[in-house]
Design a protein around this motif. Structure first.
Motif, PDB file in Angstrom:
ATOM      1  N   GLN A  78       0.860  -0.982   0.014  1.00 41.56           N
ATOM      2  CA  GLN A  78       0.058   0.020  -0.123  1.00 41.56           C
ATOM      3  C   GLN A  78       0.927   1.352   0.154  1.00 41.56           C
ATOM      4  O   GLN A  78       2.022   1.376   0.568  1.00 41.56           O
ATOM      5  CB  GLN A  78      -0.801  -0.076   1.054  1.00 41.56           C
ATOM      6  CG  GLN A  78      -2.005  -1.082   0.908  1.00 41.56           C
ATOM      7  CD  GLN A  78      -2.896  -0.932   2.258  1.00 41.56           C
ATOM      8  OE1 GLN A  78      -2.511  -0.660   3.504  1.00 41.56           O
ATOM      9  NE2 GLN A  78      -4.227  -0.821   2.012  1.00 41.56           N
ATOM     10  N   THR A  79       0.302   2.385  -0.537  1.00 42.66           N
ATOM     11  CA  THR A  79       1.111   3.609  -0.432  1.00 42.66           C
ATOM     12  C   THR A  79       0.680   4.542   0.687  1.00 42.66           C
ATOM     13  O   THR A  79      -0.656   4.495   0.699  1.00 42.66           O
ATOM     14  CB  THR A  79       0.736   4.424  -1.832  1.00 42.66           C
ATOM     15  OG1 THR A  79       1.169   3.481  -2.928  1.00 42.66           O
ATOM     16  CG2 THR A  79       1.622   5.539  -1.862  1.00 42.66           C
ATOM     17  N   GLY A  80       1.483   4.836   1.386  1.00 41.16           N
ATOM     18  CA  GLY A  80       0.949   5.614   2.349  1.00 41.16           C
ATOM     19  C   GLY A  80       0.899   7.076   2.011  1.00 41.16           C
ATOM     20  O   GLY A  80       1.506   7.549   1.148  1.00 41.16           O
ATOM     21  N   MET A  81       0.018   7.940   2.596  1.00 38.84           N
ATOM     22  CA  MET A  81      -0.049   9.478   2.218  1.00 38.84           C
ATOM     23  C   MET A  81      -0.084  10.052   3.567  1.00 38.84           C
ATOM     24  O   MET A  81      -0.359   9.741   4.622  1.00 38.84           O
ATOM     25  CB  MET A  81      -1.459   9.549   1.497  1.00 38.84           C
ATOM     26  CG  MET A  81      -1.732   9.019   0.451  1.00 38.84           C
ATOM     27  SD  MET A  81      -3.139   9.227  -0.352  1.00 38.84           S
ATOM     28  CE  MET A  81      -3.357  10.827  -0.328  1.00 38.84           C
ATOM     29  N   VAL A  82       0.717  11.317   3.340  1.00 36.50           N
ATOM     30  CA  VAL A  82       0.946  12.100   4.506  1.00 36.50           C
ATOM     31  C   VAL A  82       0.098  13.740   4.232  1.00 36.50           C
ATOM     32  O   VAL A  82       0.219  13.930   3.267  1.00 36.50           O
ATOM     33  CB  VAL A  82       2.340  12.483   4.520  1.00 36.50           C
ATOM     34  CG1 VAL A  82       2.522  13.572   5.798  1.00 36.50           C
ATOM     35  CG2 VAL A  82       3.092  11.189   4.705  1.00 36.50           C
ATOM     36  N   ALA A  92       4.029  12.813   1.212  1.00 35.09           N
ATOM     37  CA  ALA A  92       3.816  11.642   0.462  1.00 35.09           C
ATOM     38  C   ALA A  92       2.456  10.944  -0.172  1.00 35.09           C
ATOM     39  O   ALA A  92       1.552  11.343   0.408  1.00 35.09           O
ATOM     40  CB  ALA A  92       4.381  10.416   1.527  1.00 35.09           C
ATOM     41  N   THR A  93       2.703  10.979  -1.444  1.00 37.09           N
ATOM     42  CA  THR A  93       1.315  10.416  -2.266  1.00 37.09           C
ATOM     43  C   THR A  93       1.830   9.167  -2.983  1.00 37.09           C
ATOM     44  O   THR A  93       2.758   8.729  -2.872  1.00 37.09           O
ATOM     45  CB  THR A  93       0.909  11.563  -3.250  1.00 37.09           C
ATOM     46  OG1 THR A  93       1.988  11.772  -4.102  1.00 37.09           O
ATOM     47  CG2 THR A  93       0.598  13.031  -2.301  1.00 37.09           C
ATOM     48  N   SER A  94       0.647   8.778  -3.773  1.00 36.22           N
ATOM     49  CA  SER A  94       0.979   7.725  -4.437  1.00 36.22           C
ATOM     50  C   SER A  94       1.664   8.214  -5.742  1.00 36.22           C
ATOM     51  O   SER A  94       1.695   9.218  -6.144  1.00 36.22           O
ATOM     52  CB  SER A  94      -0.308   7.499  -5.336  1.00 36.22           C
ATOM     53  OG  SER A  94      -0.309   6.378  -6.584  1.00 36.22           O
ATOM     54  N   PRO A  95       2.724   7.211  -6.258  1.00 37.38           N
ATOM     55  CA  PRO A  95       3.854   7.719  -7.100  1.00 37.38           C
ATOM     56  C   PRO A  95       3.118   7.651  -8.618  1.00 37.38           C
ATOM     57  O   PRO A  95       3.591   8.166  -9.425  1.00 37.38           O
ATOM     58  CB  PRO A  95       4.998   6.635  -7.242  1.00 37.38           C
ATOM     59  CG  PRO A  95       4.093   5.430  -6.518  1.00 37.38           C
ATOM     60  CD  PRO A  95       3.115   6.051  -5.517  1.00 37.38           C
TER      61      PRO A  95
END
Length: 131
Positions: free
Chosen positions: A33-37, A58-61
């Motif tokens: 999973q991609t973490g988001m900040v 931080a977001t999805s690449p």
């Protein structure tokens, strides 16, 4: 408890409201999973620290904006440092004021562009690998 205690002892720039909840979310996150900040501010006057780039937003690449936004963070911080004559008590809050809105907009954009349908995600992943 190990993660919660580690965070309490080692992450001093910001106090968390609930270290146990942070630890539960951290440990419970699947590896793929991609973490988001999403932050309300990017600085701590108490410790003289500023965060930027993925540490701040931080977001999805998949949207391809991480490096661009991190470089823009650095550029804006450099300009603010010049304007404030390197006075961190002025520069750090000014940086948060200047960048938080854009960082949160980036996180929101990534979230809304991300497809939550597992079947569609798999199909798109296979498509990207094969092309």
């Amino acid at each position: 408890k190990v993660v919660s205690n580690y965070a309490k002892e080692n992450f001093k720039a910001f106090k968390l409201v609930d270290y146990d909840d942070f630890a539960k979310q951290w440990v419970g996150q699947r590896w793929n999973q991609t973490g988001m900040v999403h932050c309300n501010f990017y600085h701590s006057l108490q410790t003289g620290v500023v965060i930027m780039g993925d540490a701040a937003h931080a977001t999805s690449p998949s949207i391809g904006m991480g490096m661009n936004t991190a470089l823009r963070d650095a550029q804006v911080f450099s300009e603010i440092l010049k304007e404030s004559k390197d006075d961190l008590t002025m520069a750090l809050p000014a940086f948060s004021e200047a960048r938080v809105k854009e960082g949160n907009a980036l996180s929101d954009l990534a979230m809304h562009l991300y497809c939550m349908d597992k079947k569609q995600q798999t199909k798109e992943t296979v498509h990207m690998i094969l092309r």
